[in-house]
Design a protein around this motif. Structure first.
Motif, PDB file in Angstrom:
ATOM      1  N   VAL A 168      32.722 -40.272  23.645  1.00 25.32           N
ATOM      2  CA  VAL A 168      32.701 -41.213  22.677  1.00 25.32           C
ATOM      3  C   VAL A 168      33.714 -42.485  23.247  1.00 25.32           C
ATOM      4  N   LYS A 169      33.315 -43.909  23.023  1.00 25.05           N
ATOM      5  CA  LYS A 169      34.198 -45.007  23.743  1.00 25.05           C
ATOM      6  C   LYS A 169      34.751 -45.222  22.455  1.00 25.05           C
ATOM      7  N   ILE A 170      36.296 -45.613  22.527  1.00 23.92           N
ATOM      8  CA  ILE A 170      37.176 -45.984  21.690  1.00 23.92           C
ATOM      9  C   ILE A 170      37.876 -47.546  21.848  1.00 23.92           C
ATOM     10  N   ASP A 171      37.597 -48.393  21.043  1.00 26.95           N
ATOM     11  CA  ASP A 171      38.052 -49.595  21.175  1.00 26.95           C
ATOM     12  C   ASP A 171      37.564 -50.444  22.389  1.00 26.95           C
ATOM     13  N   ASN A 172      36.399 -50.004  22.683  1.00 28.17           N
ATOM     14  CA  ASN A 172      35.503 -50.546  23.913  1.00 28.17           C
ATOM     15  C   ASN A 172      36.370 -50.699  25.214  1.00 28.17           C
ATOM     16  N   LYS A 173      37.207 -49.563  25.155  1.00 29.17           N
ATOM     17  CA  LYS A 173      38.203 -49.475  26.509  1.00 29.17           C
ATOM     18  C   LYS A 173      38.157 -48.160  27.291  1.00 29.17           C
ATOM     19  N   TYR A 174      38.219 -46.989  26.458  1.00 26.15           N
ATOM     20  CA  TYR A 174      38.604 -45.747  26.967  1.00 26.15           C
ATOM     21  C   TYR A 174      37.389 -44.956  26.600  1.00 26.15           C
ATOM     22  N   THR A 175      36.984 -43.802  27.202  1.00 35.56           N
ATOM     23  CA  THR A 175      36.085 -42.655  27.005  1.00 35.56           C
ATOM     24  C   THR A 175      36.920 -41.576  26.619  1.00 35.56           C
ATOM     25  N   LEU A 176      36.440 -41.252  25.709  1.00 37.71           N
ATOM     26  CA  LEU A 176      37.053 -39.666  25.059  1.00 37.71           C
ATOM     27  C   LEU A 176      35.923 -38.694  24.982  1.00 37.71           C
ATOM     28  N   LYS A 177      36.336 -37.622  25.188  1.00 40.28           N
ATOM     29  CA  LYS A 177      35.359 -36.285  25.202  1.00 40.28           C
ATOM     30  C   LYS A 177      35.613 -35.646  23.785  1.00 40.28           C
ATOM     31  N   VAL A 178      34.382 -35.353  22.996  1.00 39.06           N
ATOM     32  CA  VAL A 178      34.269 -34.535  21.840  1.00 39.06           C
ATOM     33  C   VAL A 178      34.800 -33.004  22.214  1.00 39.06           C
ATOM     34  N   THR A 179      35.945 -32.589  21.705  1.00 44.64           N
ATOM     35  CA  THR A 179      36.269 -31.092  22.024  1.00 44.64           C
ATOM     36  C   THR A 179      36.564 -30.415  20.540  1.00 44.64           C
ATOM     37  N   GLY A 180      36.314 -30.957  19.719  1.00 48.89           N
ATOM     38  CA  GLY A 180      36.235 -30.078  18.394  1.00 48.89           C
ATOM     39  C   GLY A 180      35.744 -31.027  17.127  1.00 48.89           C
ATOM     40  N   ILE A 181      35.125 -30.131  16.234  1.00 47.46           N
ATOM     41  CA  ILE A 181      34.675 -30.787  15.143  1.00 47.46           C
ATOM     42  C   ILE A 181      35.397 -29.870  13.846  1.00 47.46           C
ATOM     43  N   MET A 182      35.638 -30.758  12.774  1.00 48.11           N
ATOM     44  CA  MET A 182      36.349 -30.311  11.727  1.00 48.11           C
ATOM     45  C   MET A 182      35.840 -30.482  10.493  1.00 48.11           C
ATOM     46  N   ASN A 183      36.132 -29.722   9.325  1.00 52.85           N
ATOM     47  CA  ASN A 183      35.317 -30.059   8.009  1.00 52.85           C
ATOM     48  C   ASN A 183      36.022 -31.522   7.551  1.00 52.85           C
ATOM     49  N   ASP A 184      35.374 -32.290   6.854  1.00 49.49           N
ATOM     50  CA  ASP A 184      35.726 -33.407   6.220  1.00 49.49           C
ATOM     51  C   ASP A 184      37.087 -33.048   5.541  1.00 49.49           C
ATOM     52  N   ILE A 185      38.161 -34.041   5.480  1.00 55.40           N
ATOM     53  CA  ILE A 185      39.243 -33.876   4.879  1.00 55.40           C
ATOM     54  C   ILE A 185      38.924 -33.825   3.367  1.00 55.40           C
ATOM     55  N   PRO A 186      39.490 -32.907   2.544  1.00 55.20           N
ATOM     56  CA  PRO A 186      39.533 -32.895   1.236  1.00 55.20           C
ATOM     57  C   PRO A 186      40.099 -34.307   0.557  1.00 55.20           C
ATOM     58  N   LYS A 187      39.506 -34.697  -0.732  1.00 60.13           N
ATOM     59  CA  LYS A 187      40.041 -36.039  -1.234  1.00 60.13           C
ATOM     60  C   LYS A 187      41.525 -35.643  -1.693  1.00 60.13           C
ATOM     61  N   ASN A 188      41.776 -34.579  -2.203  1.00 62.16           N
ATOM     62  CA  ASN A 188      43.205 -34.248  -2.782  1.00 62.16           C
ATOM     63  C   ASN A 188      44.208 -33.860  -1.438  1.00 62.16           C
ATOM     64  N   SER A 189      43.991 -34.573  -0.310  1.00 63.83           N
ATOM     65  CA  SER A 189      44.938 -34.602   1.059  1.00 63.83           C
ATOM     66  C   SER A 189      45.583 -35.961   0.986  1.00 63.83           C
ATOM     67  N   THR A 190      46.805 -35.909   1.239  1.00 62.10           N
ATOM     68  CA  THR A 190      47.567 -37.115   1.452  1.00 62.10           C
ATOM     69  C   THR A 190      47.170 -37.784   2.624  1.00 62.10           C
ATOM     70  N   LEU A 191      47.058 -37.102   3.640  1.00 59.75           N
ATOM     71  CA  LEU A 191      46.589 -37.660   4.873  1.00 59.75           C
ATOM     72  C   LEU A 191      45.141 -37.852   4.896  1.00 59.75           C
ATOM     73  N   GLN A 192      44.544 -38.849   5.152  1.00 54.37           N
ATOM     74  CA  GLN A 192      43.303 -39.018   5.530  1.00 54.37           C
ATOM     75  C   GLN A 192      42.907 -39.605   6.713  1.00 54.37           C
ATOM     76  N   PHE A 193      41.778 -39.162   7.226  1.00 59.59           N
ATOM     77  CA  PHE A 193      41.455 -39.581   8.556  1.00 59.59           C
ATOM     78  C   PHE A 193      40.116 -39.085   8.924  1.00 59.59           C
ATOM     79  N   ASN A 194      39.478 -39.655   9.862  1.00 62.85           N
ATOM     80  CA  ASN A 194      37.986 -39.382  10.252  1.00 62.85           C
ATOM     81  C   ASN A 194      37.759 -38.754  11.493  1.00 62.85           C
ATOM     82  N   TYR A 195      39.023 -38.825  12.345  1.00 61.62           N
ATOM     83  CA  TYR A 195      39.042 -38.298  13.800  1.00 61.62           C
ATOM     84  C   TYR A 195      40.539 -38.205  14.042  1.00 61.62           C
ATOM     85  N   LEU A 196      40.635 -37.423  15.136  1.00 62.36           N
ATOM     86  CA  LEU A 196      41.987 -37.192  15.744  1.00 62.36           C
ATOM     87  C   LEU A 196      41.992 -37.276  17.311  1.00 62.36           C
ATOM     88  N   MET A 197      43.157 -38.032  17.715  1.00 66.81           N
ATOM     89  CA  MET A 197      43.383 -37.990  19.227  1.00 66.81           C
ATOM     90  C   MET A 197      44.573 -37.437  19.548  1.00 66.81           C
TER      91      MET A 197
END
Length: 794
Positions: A168-197
Motif C-alpha cells: 500500500v502506498k501512503i501519501d504517494n511517498k512511501y510503500t508499506l506492506k500489509v502485515t495484519g487485518i483487524m476487525n472494524d473498530i466498534p462504534k462505541n470506541s473512543t479511538l476510531q481509525f481505519n488502519y495502523l502504522m
C-alpha cells in the motif's frame, strides 16, 4: 384465581374502551420514551468497555497553570514522558505513544482512499486488544514500513483478494506492506481509525521528530499507559506528577503536572476545570435520564387520575364484592392485576413505537442504538420494568378503590368523586409542572444556540472552501493557486496550518514589552499562513500591515490578534519585539488583526499569533459570487487532481464546519423539544379523559343550567376554569425550578444569554392554549347537548 382476575380485568378494559385506550396510549408513549432513553444511556456508558483490560488503561495528560486563565488540561504531551514511564515506574505495564490519528492517502493501483489512521507504539495492540483477524499483535508492526488494515478498509482496497503481504502506498511517498487485518473498530470506541502504522514509521520519515524524544516542550503526541494488576492510581499519581517539571526546566514557569485519565472516563468525562474532571457528556446523559423518568411519571399519573376519576362507576362493584366476602387484599390484588395487564399491553406498543423511532433517533444522535431482542437479561429487565410501572401506576387506584365502605356504597351515600378530587388535582399540577419545565428548557436551549450563532465570527464563511494539502500540493502551490484563479470561479486562494474553525498549534510567548516581574509566559494559539490569508478569509486588520508576497521578507515578523495584544497589555503593539517559541530569536509584530472565532463560539477569543509560513495543511479558497457550486467544485477538482493525482479530491465548506460546532447543543435542543412535546401530549391525553369524566358527572347540572338560560360560553367556562387554574399553578411552580437548573447549565458557557421573563410567559401561554384546546372539545360538546335528554330520567 389468577385466571378469574385476568378475565375480570380484560372485561373492564373492553367495557371502558375510550378510557382504556387513553391509558394504554399514554402509558405506551411514556414507556417508549423511557425505554429509548434507557437504551441510549446504556450505549453511552458502554464506550470502550469492550476492551478486556479497560479498567487499567489510561491516557497521559498535562495540567498547566496560567496566572490569568487558571489551570488548563491538555491531551497533547511530549515523548520523553513515555520513556520515563517505561524505565522508572515498575507500576506501569505498557506504554504506547501515538500521533493524532489524522487522515492519510492510501493508494493501491487506481484505488485511492483518504482515511483516518494512527501511528502507534509497539505496545499499543497489547493494551488495546482490538481483535486481529490475521497477524500477531506482538510483532504485526515490528517493521517500520508495515501497516495493519481494518476489514472494511482492506476490502475497499483489495476487494476479495487476500491483502496479506500486499503493498500500500501512503501519501504517494512511501510503500508499506500489509502485515495484519483487524476487525472494524466498534462504534462505541473512543479511538476510531481505519488502519495502523508503526510509530517508528513517523520517526523514520519525518525529520522534525528526530529531536522530539529529547525535548519536553514539543507537546505534539498522545501517550497511553496500562497499569499492572492491583496498582492503585491514587498512590501512583503523586509519584509521576513532576516528570515534566523535573525533566524540562524550560517548562517550569507553567508548573506542568502529569496526570492519567482513565479510559472509562474518556467519552463521558472529557471536560476539565482547574486541572480536575468537571463533567462533560455525562451531564447530558444524566439530564435525559431525568427526562425519561419524568415522562414515565407523567404517564403513570395519567393512569392514576383516570382510574380514580372513574371510581364511582366501580364503587358498587367494590361494595358487592366486599359484601359477599372479598377481603381488601383481594381487591387490591385484582386492581393491581388489571393495572399490570394494561401496562403489559402498553409495553407491547412501547416496543413497537421505540423500534419505529430508532432509525430517526440514531440519525439525530449519530449513534447505533438497538433493541437487544436476543438478550435474555434485557427481557428480564423489561419484565421488571413492566411490573414496576404497572404497580406504580396502579398503586393509588388499587388502595383507594379497595378502601370503600360497602354499606355506604350500596346505600349510595359515598361521594367518591369529591374524595378523589384534591389528590387528582395535585397530580395534574405535578404532571403539567414537568411538561412546562421541559417547554422552558427547549426554548432556553434554542435561544442559547441562536445567541452563539449570531455572534460575529470575525471572518466571512460565505462561499469559503477548504481542502487538505499534501506534499505534492504544497510543492506546486503557486501553480495551483494561479490555475484556480484563472478559472474565474475562485476569488482568492491562501493556505494555512489550521482550518478557519480550529487552531492546531499551541505554543508560548515567553517575553514581551511591559511584562511584569515574575510573570509567566502566555499560552497562545499559533497559525502559519500565506500572504493572502486574511484577504481570503475576510479577517480585517485593526492596525499595521499584512504579510508581504515575498515570503523571506517576513520570516521573523508576526501578526497577532486583538486578544493577544490585550493579554500582553500592548497599547501600541506595532514594531514591538517579543520572544515567541514559533520563531527562533525575537519576533517583530507588524500587524494586529481583529478577533475571530477560530475555536469555540461559546468562549472568549484566545490570544493567537500568525506567522508567515510556506508549508501548510489546508488550502483555503473563496468561490466567486453567483457561480454554480456543483459545476465549480467539479472544475476545481480536476485542477487539484492535476497536481495531486494520488489523492482523492475532498473539500469542506467552512460554514458547514462552523455549524458543526453547535452539534451537541442542537442535539440537546432537538431531543428536549421532542420529549417536551411527548410530555405535553401524554398530559393532554389525561386532561382529555378527565374533562370527559367531569362533563359526564355534571351532565344533569349542565342540563339544569341550560334550562335556566346559561349560554354555551358560561357552560364552557364552568367546565374549564378548574383545569385552567391548575395549569396556572403549574406554571408558577415550573418557572423557578426550570430557572434554577437552566442557570446552572448556562454557567458552563462563557458566552451565554441572560434568562428573561419572556420565556416563562411564552411557556405559560403555550401551556394554557394547549389546555384550552384539549378540554374545549368535551366542554363544548357538553354545552351543546340537549338538556331534555339529560333531565328526562328525573
Amino acid at each position: 384465581m389468577i385466571k378469574n382476575y385476568l378475565k375480570i380485568a380484560w372485561r373492564n378494559i373492553l367495557n371502558n374502551k375510550v378510557y382504556s385506550a387513553l391509558n394504554i396510549v399514554g402509558l405506551a408513549a411514556g414507556m417508549a420514551v423511557a425505554l429509548l432513553i434507557a437504551l441510549w444511556v446504556v450505549d453511552e456508558y458502554s464506550y470502550d468497555k469492550f476492551l478486556p483490560d479497560y479498567k487499567s488503561l489510561y491516557q497521559v495528560e498535562l495540567n498547566f497553570t496560567d496566572p490569568h486563565e487558571g489551570e488548563h488540561t491538555q491531551q497533547a504531551v511530549s515523548l520523553p514522558i513515555a520513556d520515563v514511564l517505561r524505565k522508572e515506574y515498575p507500576e506501569v505495564k505498557y506504554v504506547a505513544e501515538t500521533d493524532w490519528m489524522g487522515q492519510h492517502d492510501l493508494l493501491v493501483g487506481t484505488k485511492k482512499l483518504y482515511m483516518n489512521g494512527a501511528a502507534i507504539g509497539s505496545d499499543f495492540l497489547k493494551m488495546f486488544q482490538y481483535p486481529l483477524i490475521k497477524g500477531n499483535k506482538n510483532d504485526v508492526l515490528k517493521d517500520p514500513f508495515s501497516i495493519v488494515l481494518t476489514e472494511s478498509t482492506a476490502k475497499a482496497l483489495f476487494g476479495n483478494a487476500d491483502p496479506m503481504s500486499k503493498l500500500v502506498k501512503i501519501d504517494n511517498k512511501y510503500t508499506l506492506k500489509v502485515t495484519g487485518i483487524m476487525n472494524d473498530i466498534p462504534k462505541n470506541s473512543t479511538l476510531q481509525f481505519n488502519y495502523l502504522m508503526p510509530f517508528s514509521f513517523n520517526e523514520a520519515t519525518q525529520d522534525w521528530m528526530k529531536t522530539a524524544r529529547t525535548t519536553y516542550y514539543n507537546n505534539s503526541f498522545q501517550i497511553f499507559v496500562q497499569l499492572k494488576s492491583g496498582v492503585d492510581y491514587a498512590k501512583l499519581a503523586p509519584k509521576i506528577k513532576n516528570i515534566v517539571y523535573n525533566g524540562g526546566p524550560k517548562m517550569r514557569p507553567v508548573k506542568p503536572v502529569v496526570l492519567l485519565h482513565p479510559v472509562v472516563d474518556w467519552h463521558l468525562y472529557s471536560d476539565f476545570k482547574n486541572g480536575k474532571e468537571a463533567g462533560g457528556f455525562i451531564d447530558y446523559v444524566r439530564m435525559f435520564s431525568i427526562i425519561g423518568i419524568l415522562v414515565l411519571l407523567i404517564a403513570c399519573i395519567n393512569f392514576m387520575n383516570l382510574s380514580t376519576a372513574r371510581s364511582e362507576k366501580r364503587a358498587r362493584e367494590v361494595g358487592v364484592r366486599k359484601a359477599i366476602g372479598s377481603q381488601r387484599k383481594d381487591l387490591i390484588f385484582q386492581f393491581l392485576i388489571e393495572s399490570v395487564l394494561i401496562t403489559f399491553i402498553a409495553f407491547l406498543f412501547a416496543v413497537l413505537f421505540t423500534q419505529l423511532a430508532l432509525p430517526s433517533f440514531n440519525t439525530l444522535t449519530g449513534g447505533d442504538v438497538r433493541i437487544p431482542y436476543s438478550n435474555t437479561l434485557f427481557w428480564i429487565i423489561m419484565l421488571l420494568y413492566v411490573l414496576f410501572t404497572g404497580l406504580l401506576a396502579g398503586s393509588r387506584p388499587a388502595f383507594y378503590l379497595s378502601s370503600f365502605n360497602p354499606v355506604k356504597v350500596l346505600k349510595g351515600t359515598i361521594q367518591v368523586g369529591k374524595a378523589a378530587a384534591l389528590p387528582r388535582k395535585i397530580l395534574v399540577v405535578v404532571q403539567f409542572s414537568c411538561s412546562i419545565a421541559l417547554i422552558i428548557s427547549t426554548v432556553i436551549v434554542y435561544q442559547q444556540i441562536q445567541y452563539a450563532k449570531d455572534r460575529p465570527t470575525g471572518y466571512s464563511a460565505d462561499r469559503l472552501v477548504s481542502t487538505d494539502m499534501s506534499d505534492d500540493l504544497n510543492n506546486h502551490y503557486d501553480a495551483l493557486k494561479n490555475d484556480l484563479l484563472a478559472t474565474g470561479s475562485v476569488e482568492s486562494v491562501a493556505r494555512s496550518s489550521s482550518p478557519i474553525t480550529g487552531v492546531y498549534w499551541h505554543t508560548g510567548i515567553e517575553k514581551w514589552p511591559g511584562q511584569g516581574v515574575g510573570e509567566l509566559g502566555i499560552n497562545v494559539g499559533a497559525v502559519s499562513v500565506s500572504d493572502s490569508y486574511f484577504k481570503t478569509v475576510g479577517m480585517k486588520l485593526a492596525e499595521g500591515r499584512d504579510f508581504l508576497t515575498n515570503w523571506s521578507a517576513d520570516t521573523s515578523n508576526i501578526i497577532i490578534n486583538e486578544a493577544a495584544a490585550r493579554r500582553m497589555g500592548l497599547k501600541e503593539p506595532i514594531n514591538q519585539l517579543i520572544t515567541f517559541d514559533g520563531i527562533n530569536g525575537q519576533a517583530k509584530i507588524v500587524g494586529v488583526v481583529k478577533d475571530a472565532l477560530m475555536e469555540s463560539p461559546f468562549t472568549p477569543v484566545e490570544p493567537t499569533v500568525f506567522v508567515h509560513g510556506r508549508g501548510s495543511n489546508f488550502a483555503i479558497y473563496r468561490l466567486s459570487q453567483g457561480v454554480n457550486t456543483h459545476e465549480v467544485i467539479e472544475k476545481i477538482g480536476k485542477i487539484f487532481d492535476k497536481y495531486n493525482p494520488a489523492y482523492p479530491f475532498s473539500y469542506r465548506f467552512v460554514d458547514d464546519e462552523y455549524n458543526s460546532k453547535f452539534n451537541l447543543e442542537v442535539l440537546v435542543g432537538k431531543l428536549a423539544g421532542v420529549f417536551a412535546g411527548l410530555a405535553i401530549f401524554i398530559s393532554c391525553l389525561g386532561l382529555f379523559g378527565l374533562a370527559a369524566y367531569v362533563a359526564e358527572q355534571r351532565t344533569k347540572e349542565i342540563g339544569i343550567r341550560k334550562v335556566l338560560g346559561a349560554s354555551i360560553a358560561q357552560v364552557w367556562l364552568l367546565l374549564s376554569k378548574d383545569f385552567i387554574i391548575l395549569v396556572v399553578i403549574s406554571c408558577v411552580i415550573a418557572s423557578p425550578v426550570a430557572l434554577y437548573f437552566l442557570s446552572g447549565w448556562l454557567r458552563k458557557y462563557d458566552y451565554r444569554i441572560t434568562i428573561g421573563p419572556g420565556v416563562f410567559v411564552l411557556a405559560a401561554i403555550v401551556a394554557l392554549i394547549i389546555t384550552v384546546l384539549t378540554i374545549s372539545f368535551q366542554a363544548i360538546k357538553a354545552a351543546l347537548s340537549n338538556p331534555v335528554k339529560s333531565l328526562r330520567s328525573e
